[in-house]
Every structure is written in C-alpha cells, then in structure tokens.
Design a protein around this motif. Structure first.
Motif, PDB file in Angstrom:
ATOM      1  N   THR A 178     -30.378  64.981 106.943  1.00 27.67           N
ATOM      2  CA  THR A 178     -30.208  64.629 108.355  1.00 27.67           C
ATOM      3  C   THR A 178     -31.250  63.630 108.834  1.00 27.67           C
ATOM      4  O   THR A 178     -31.247  63.260 110.008  1.00 27.67           O
ATOM      5  CB  THR A 178     -30.294  65.897 109.227  1.00 27.67           C
ATOM      6  OG1 THR A 178     -31.550  66.537 109.003  1.00 27.67           O
ATOM      7  CG2 THR A 178     -29.171  66.868 108.895  1.00 27.67           C
ATOM      8  N   HIS A 179     -32.177  63.234 107.937  1.00 27.87           N
ATOM      9  CA  HIS A 179     -33.210  62.255 108.276  1.00 27.87           C
ATOM     10  C   HIS A 179     -34.035  62.697 109.489  1.00 27.87           C
ATOM     11  O   HIS A 179     -34.260  61.931 110.430  1.00 27.87           O
ATOM     12  CB  HIS A 179     -32.587  60.879 108.513  1.00 27.87           C
ATOM     13  CG  HIS A 179     -31.851  60.346 107.320  1.00 27.87           C
ATOM     14  ND1 HIS A 179     -32.493  59.785 106.229  1.00 27.87           N
ATOM     15  CD2 HIS A 179     -30.531  60.330 107.024  1.00 27.87           C
ATOM     16  CE1 HIS A 179     -31.597  59.424 105.320  1.00 27.87           C
ATOM     17  NE2 HIS A 179     -30.400  59.753 105.773  1.00 27.87           N
ATOM     18  N   GLY A 180     -34.473  63.952 109.439  1.00 25.84           N
ATOM     19  CA  GLY A 180     -35.395  64.455 110.453  1.00 25.84           C
ATOM     20  C   GLY A 180     -34.759  65.202 111.587  1.00 25.84           C
ATOM     21  O   GLY A 180     -35.471  65.734 112.457  1.00 25.84           O
ATOM     22  N   ARG A 181     -33.452  65.328 111.623  1.00 25.78           N
ATOM     23  CA  ARG A 181     -32.786  66.003 112.737  1.00 25.78           C
ATOM     24  C   ARG A 181     -32.451  67.450 112.367  1.00 25.78           C
ATOM     25  O   ARG A 181     -31.731  67.702 111.404  1.00 25.78           O
ATOM     26  CB  ARG A 181     -31.509  65.257 113.111  1.00 25.78           C
ATOM     27  CG  ARG A 181     -31.728  63.831 113.595  1.00 25.78           C
ATOM     28  CD  ARG A 181     -30.415  63.161 113.943  1.00 25.78           C
ATOM     29  NE  ARG A 181     -30.598  61.789 114.398  1.00 25.78           N
ATOM     30  CZ  ARG A 181     -30.669  60.730 113.589  1.00 25.78           C
ATOM     31  NH1 ARG A 181     -30.562  60.913 112.276  1.00 25.78           N
ATOM     32  NH2 ARG A 181     -30.834  59.524 114.081  1.00 25.78           N
ATOM     33  N   ALA A 182     -32.985  68.393 113.133  1.00 28.41           N
ATOM     34  CA  ALA A 182     -32.651  69.824 112.996  1.00 28.41           C
ATOM     35  C   ALA A 182     -32.878  70.349 111.580  1.00 28.41           C
ATOM     36  O   ALA A 182     -32.139  71.210 111.105  1.00 28.41           O
ATOM     37  CB  ALA A 182     -31.216  70.080 113.436  1.00 28.41           C
ATOM     38  N   GLU A 183     -33.890  69.819 110.904  1.00 26.66           N
ATOM     39  CA  GLU A 183     -34.146  70.258 109.526  1.00 26.66           C
ATOM     40  C   GLU A 183     -34.750  71.654 109.464  1.00 26.66           C
ATOM     41  O   GLU A 183     -34.331  72.487 108.644  1.00 26.66           O
ATOM     42  CB  GLU A 183     -35.096  69.274 108.834  1.00 26.66           C
ATOM     43  CG  GLU A 183     -34.512  67.903 108.616  1.00 26.66           C
ATOM     44  CD  GLU A 183     -35.547  66.915 108.107  1.00 26.66           C
ATOM     45  OE1 GLU A 183     -35.157  65.974 107.403  1.00 26.66           O
ATOM     46  OE2 GLU A 183     -36.742  67.095 108.433  1.00 26.66           O
TER      47      GLU A 183
END
Length: 320
Positions: A178-183
């Motif tokens: 997710t490239h840093g989203r909601a990881e």
C-alpha cells in the motif's frame, strides 16, 4: 456414473473452500454391493455422503479419506477380503494382485484387508480436493496488481483486500503493498491471527521502522517479512511479485497449498483412530462412530454387527 447431485454438492463445497475427498469405485469384483461409478464424499468431520459399499467398506473409505485430507495426496484404495490365516485390518502399499507382483511397491496404492467384506474386492480412487492457498493482497498500485496476477498464475487464490476487512480463518498469505497507507493495522491483525506468511513491500529502512513501531510480541513481529521477497535484484512490479512468491515457496509456511490444520470449521483435523476389538479393523473416531462404554473405557466399532457381537459376549472381549 457419479451421482449428479453429489457433483453439485462437491461444487458447493469447492465454492465454500471446504476440503473434501471424492471417493469413486473404479473396479468391483463380486460379491460386492458397490458398482463401478458409485461415489461418495468424505468431509473433514468424517461425514460420508454417497455410497461406496456397505458399512465396513464405508468405514475404511472414511478412515483413508480423512488421512488423504491431511496429506493432500490422492490414492487408490484396494479393499480385499481377509484370506484364512491372514491378519485382519492390515494395510499395505504393495501390489498383492499376483505372486510375481506381491513384493513390488506401487506408489499411490493402499491395500486394506477388510474382515467384514462380503467376499469381493473393491478398488476406490480417493481424490483429494483441497482449496488453493488463500492470499490477501493490499494495495492498488502496479506492484499490488502484479501480486494478484502472479499469485493466481502460481495456483493461489489471490484476492484484493481492503484494510479493516475481517481475515478469514483459512487465510495463508498476507502481502501489503500500500506504500505506507494503513500498513500497521493490517500487519498487527495478521500477526496476531497467526497467518503463516506476512509480507510488507517496502525498502529495508522503511520496513524496519514500520516493524519496530508495531504493538506486537517478538514472536509475532518475527512473522512479518520485510522487505517482502527474496533478493533476486527485482526491479519491475512483476519481478517484485515473483520474488515474493519465491520466498513463500522457499519458506513453505504451514499449509500454503490448502487449509491450515485447525483453521476454521472445515479444516482437516488430526485423525484419531482405534481398533475394533471384534474384527480388528482400524476405525476413525468421529462423533458418529459407533461405540460402547465398557469398564470406564470407550470401545469403538466399524459397524453395528461388531457392536452387537461385542455386547452379546462381553466376557470374551474384557481384554479390549
């Protein structure tokens, strides 16, 4: 010919990701009640749906079917009558068809001498039907799309997932791109759920920082692989996806080719077995297995005939 209703039932089980064994009679030597084409399904709880012979033949198919569910390897089951003086309830992987072949091991053939058989021989093919490993991929960028495409090509049930979506009990793989989203929330939920493989697509520096900030035990944190994938010099989305699945294959986490033991109500469980004291057959212990309590011990039987024989002559079986 296999019962069309049974095939419809099998399709429902596949759609619901429930493992099962399709047992099909491929050869029958009289006298037997089953005929070629007769078939049944063996479910993870030991339920047998369909017809592959009388009670004792069905008991043998049930036991071997549950074993097949554990191994995932299909086999040919040969049920033969017991010859005079032979041991009962024994199993062999040898071809006992003729003297010249009696000592030649045949891969995929299990022969069971069934003392209750009416006199004929049955050959029954037990086909394992296990759901493909389930993989959840998070993200919408090219790498996430490649993870879906490569995963499906590799034979996994790869699905696009959304953070906050409940994790199914038979989930095998979680990959986050997710490239840093909601990881963080997905990583924590997956690690606490004990998912066999959890991968975070990130640079070594960023992946280490994300991992250090997770509210997890050291054991749970160790389940997260970051950067996800083997170091094969991957550059393109397709190459990165290939490296991730290469790592999954290399690690062989528990049941990455089907349902994990103990996961969900449909998962295969360890087969508990006992020996019928009357006929000597090995039987699988399920909630429906016939039994009697004797002197504080539960005794299990292949069918009603053996249970009646036991109950009618208890003194004879006091050693059981």
């Amino acid at each position: 010919m296999t019962n069309p209703e049974l095939l419809t039932r099998a399709d429902v089980l596949r759609h619901g990701r429930t493992p099962f064994v399709l047992a099909t009679v491929v050869h029958a030597e009289r006298p037997t009640s089953a005929k070629p084409g007769d078939s049944a399904l063996v479910l993870p709880d030991g339920t047998v749906e369909g017809f592959v012979g009388g009670t004792c033949a069905e008991t043998t198919v049930q036991l071997q079917g549950l074993r097949v569910l554990r191994t995932g390897e299909s086999l040919l089951l040969r049920i033969t009558p017991v010859t005079p003086g032979a041991d009962t309830g024994t199993e062999s992987t040898e071809n006992t068809e003729s003297p010249e072949n009696a000592r030649r091991t045949v891969e995929g053939l299990v022969t069971v001498a069934n003392p209750c058989l009416s006199g004929g021989t049955l050959d029954i093919f037990l086909e394992a039907n296990l759901p493909a490993a389930l993989a959840y991929v998070y993200g919408h960028a090219p790498i996430a799309r490649a993870l879906l495409d490569v995963g499906r090509t590799a034979g996994l049930d790869a699905r696009a997932a959304t953070p906050g979506e409940p994790l199914p009990p038979d989930l095998d793989v979680v990959v986050i791109a997710t490239h840093g989203r909601a990881e963080e929330s997905v990583l924590v939920e997956a690690a606490r759920a004990g998912i066999p493989y959890i991968g975070l697509v990130a640079s070594p520096k960023r992946g280490a920082a994300v991992l250090a900030g997770l509210d997890l035990t050291e054991e749970q944190r160790a389940r997260v692989h970051t950067p996800a994938g083997l170091d094969i010099g991957a550059r393109t989305p397709g190459e990165i996806a290939l490296s991730v699945y290469a790592e999954i294959v290399a690690l062989r986490p528990d049941r990455v080719r089907g349902v994990r033991p103990g996961a969900g109500t449909g998962a295969p469980r360890a087969v508990t077995e006992d020996v019928d004291p009357v006929c000597g057959m090995t039987v699988a212990i399920t909630p429906d297995t016939l039994c009697l309590d004797r002197a504080g011990t539960r005794v299990y039987f292949c069918g009603p005939g053996c249970r009646h024989a036991f109950a009618d002559n208890l003194s004879r079986y006091d050693h059981a």
